[in-house]
Design an enzyme around this catalytic site. Structure first.
Site: not given
Ligand code: GDP
Ligand code: MN
Length: 379
Positions: A102, A190
């Site tokens: 992530y 993101e």
């Protein structure tokens, strides 16, 4: 302004971040044609909706051949994912995944710095990781003046304990992602998951991007703008150039200045009411702007009473008052209106309004009095 995944990938691509080759389509036939054109199976059929957890909801499928693309595309187009209907699917070359990570950048307003988050636990919601294993998220705060250097990025990647094979690729992508975030004027970028492939390459498999609408004048964002999903009230307000946010309550609010509009929401809440919107008409409160604002609010069936809260500054009280009178000549308003007018030349403004006052157009001396009255009228 929130982007769909395929637009986020296009945005990332313009900063040289590796993403999978693919095409966005709106019909089943086009999905099959797109897969054939990509020319390599398996492909991934991905629902384009601005909400996370598409995978779990059945909105992401790996297809091994054209028939499977047809089946999955027809399942997914029109599917409802958490209240969002799928109109577009993105078909891309499937990737082999060794590990899922992530990575993101956002603004930490209280720290007045950019916040970077990186975790070896990707592919799941970061909120879940933050709850179950907060130490698994490596955070860095970046002073915008300093920017992100390669050595800091490397230390950060090491702190996140990614597979050493991923270090170089991750550093490279994070530097590019930081550039996309700053130079691209994003509020959020993101990548979840950021993947390590068995070949050692690091690659963005998903993209979530929020652009800063205030920077639109610096960019060509017309394509992104065209696909924005707005609530119908927000769409109407946007077309009139008004700063409007739709809310759930029954008191329509018109104020000049974002600060005053927010205080108005607070005061309405404080006296037991609830706002149906935030609407800042900005500096000029002329008849044109006031008419547009009243029309937008009048079209909202949940509005039971309207609060016009104006503090005259550069715009003088008599201009505001004339604007309101003229606007009320142009549009018929279904709900009672309560006005509070203060600031520069407020007395002159009030005398202009005086002869027009009635049960459906009332005036109160203070913001608190006006809030009480409008909440009472909204029932
Ligand atoms: P989200 O569920 O909305 O966040 O959608 P993602 O694009 O992040 O995809 C969800 C999951 O689907 C990923 O975490 C992967 O595990 C899987 N996935 C997506 N694309 C591929 C792919 O190209 N190959 C493989 N093997 N899995 C994929
Ligand atoms: Mn994802």
């Amino acid at each position: 302004m929130d982007l769909f995944e395929y637009q986020g990938k296009q945005f990332f691509g313009s900063f040289d971040i590796p993403v999978s080759r693919g095409r966005a389509v709106t019909t089943v036939d086009d999905a099959v044609a797109a897969a054939e054109e990509i020319g390599q199976y398996p492909v991934v059929v991905k629902a384009q909706v601005q909400v996370g957890g598409r995978g779990k909801a059945g909105g992401i499928k790996l297809a091994d051949n054209a028939d499977e693309v047809r089946t999955y595309a027809s399942d997914i187009i029109g599917m409802d994912i958490k209240g969002h209907t799928v109109h577009v699917v993105w078909i891309e070359v499937a990737s082999d995944i060794a590990e899922e990570y992530y990575a993101s950048f956002t603004l930490d307003r209280s720290a007045k710095k950019h916040l970077g988050m990186l975790s070896a636990q990707g592919g799941v919601e970061i909120e879940t990781v933050a709850e179950t294993d907060p130490d698994a998220i490596a955070k860095i705060w970046i002073d915008p003046v300093d920017g992100l250097s390669e050595s800091v990025a490397r230390e950060w990647v090491e702190a996140a304990k990614l597979n050493p094979d991923a270090t170089d690729g991750a550093v490279d992508i994070l530097l590019k992602l930081y550039r996309a975030y700053t130079e691209g004027d994003a509020d959020l970028v993101e990548i979840n998951p950021l993947i390590l492939k068995p070949t050692g390459e690091v690659h963005a498999l998903d993209a979530k991007v929020t652009l800063d609408g205030n920077a639109a004048f610096r960019h060509d964002w017309a394509d992104y703008e065209a696909t924005q999903e707005r609530d119908v009230r927000e769409q109407a307000a946007h077309e009139k150039g008004l700063q409007y946010v739709g809310l759930e309550g029954s008191v329509g609010i018109i104020a000049n200045g974002a600060g005053l509009a927010m205080s108005t929401l607070d005061v309405v809440n404080q006296v037991g009411g609830s706002a149906s919107n935030f609407l800042d008409i900005g500096g000029g409160a002329d008849a044109e702007v006031m008419t547009g604002a009243l029309e937008v609010i009048n079209n909202d069936p949940s509005v039971k009473a309207i609060f016009i809260n104006i503090f005259g500054g550069i715009t003088r009280g008599e201009e505001v008052a004339n604007g309101i009178v003229e606007a009320l000549n142009r549009v018929t308003i279904d709900s009672p209106i309560v006005i509070r007018l203060d600031g520069t030349n407020a007395d002159e403004g009030r005398s202009i309004l005086e002869p027009h006052l009635s049960d459906s157009l009332q005036m109160q001396p203070t913001m608190l009095d006006a809030a009480r009255k409008v909440v009472e009228l909204a029932g």
